[in-house]
Design an enzyme around this catalytic site. Sequence first.
Site, PDB file in Angstrom:
ATOM      1  N   LEU A 104       0.880  -1.163   0.000  1.00  0.00           N
ATOM      2  CA  LEU A 104       0.000   0.000   0.000  1.00  0.00           C
ATOM      3  C   LEU A 104       0.919   1.215   0.000  1.00  0.00           C
ATOM      4  CD1 LEU A 104      -2.833  -0.718   2.626  1.00  0.00           C
ATOM      5  CD2 LEU A 104      -3.060  -0.611   0.146  1.00  0.00           C
ATOM      6  N   ASP A 105       0.665   2.178  -0.872  1.00  0.00           N
ATOM      7  CA  ASP A 105       1.576   3.327  -0.909  1.00  0.00           C
ATOM      8  C   ASP A 105       1.462   4.136   0.382  1.00  0.00           C
ATOM      9  OD1 ASP A 105      -0.210   5.770  -1.345  1.00  0.00           O
ATOM     10  OD2 ASP A 105      -0.847   4.504  -3.002  1.00  0.00           O
ATOM     11  N   MET A 106       2.431   4.979   0.599  1.00  0.00           N
ATOM     12  CA  MET A 106       2.551   5.695   1.872  1.00  0.00           C
ATOM     13  C   MET A 106       1.319   6.543   2.178  1.00  0.00           C
ATOM     14  SD  MET A 106       5.698   8.077   3.234  1.00  0.00           S
ATOM     15  CE  MET A 106       5.352   9.480   2.167  1.00  0.00           C
ATOM     16  N   ASP A 107       0.656   7.070   1.146  1.00  0.00           N
ATOM     17  CA  ASP A 107      -0.482   7.959   1.352  1.00  0.00           C
ATOM     18  C   ASP A 107      -1.813   7.227   1.425  1.00  0.00           C
ATOM     19  OD1 ASP A 107       1.225  10.180   1.273  1.00  0.00           O
ATOM     20  OD2 ASP A 107       1.184  10.179  -0.918  1.00  0.00           O
TER      21      ASP A 107
END
Length: 237
Positions: A104-107
Amino acid sequence: MKIRLQKFLASVGVASRRASEKIIQDGRVQVNGRIVRELGVKIDPDVDEIKVDGKACRKEPRHIYILINKPIGVVTTVKDPFGRPTVLDLIKGLKERVYPVGRLDMDTEGLLILTNDGEVTYRLTHPKHEVEKTYLAHVRGMVGRQQILMLETGVKLEDGLTAPAKVRIVKYDGDSTVLEIKIHEGKKRQVRRMCSAVGNPVIYLKRTHIGTLSLKNLKPGQWRFMTAKEIEYIKNL
């Protein structure tokens, strides 16, 4: 931690504890290259080399299965060269090493699986298994039928056409829209790129489900061990 030799043999599936005692007495077991016939001998499975009939017996690692609600600002890696917090920083008091399944991307907030079971990781991430992942995407603009149709039939991205998605409008919120999007691919930042491609960039993104697994009551940063029923489900995908 040291345990009796016959208990170790039973724990790694050589034989029952009583049958393992006879195997020891028959001189079929070696500890660090020396034949052992005494039943009172204790060994350290993490240090000592145990062989039965010349074949090594190794302690299998305990498989761990964890569900975590990854918060925004945390990266989905084991280590980060920039010193940012990782998902493993959220797991306290765990002796076994576990690894994130997919990314899952950081944002992005939401459901993530951590495990040390390589077979399960393969089943969850290989494209041929088409495991469905569900997202709530709060996007800019009023999403209409045309955008829904584009998302559902496939959006052309730099790395190719996306597979058909399942999309429904959850609600309109002023001049923005909340969508539920289900995909079974794993392209980098896929949902964000899909939404931008149809003219509705993401404001906030959260993964709520992986297959039938859900966050339930997990708040951002919280985690729990998976139930026996959940583990059986991912093993049978």
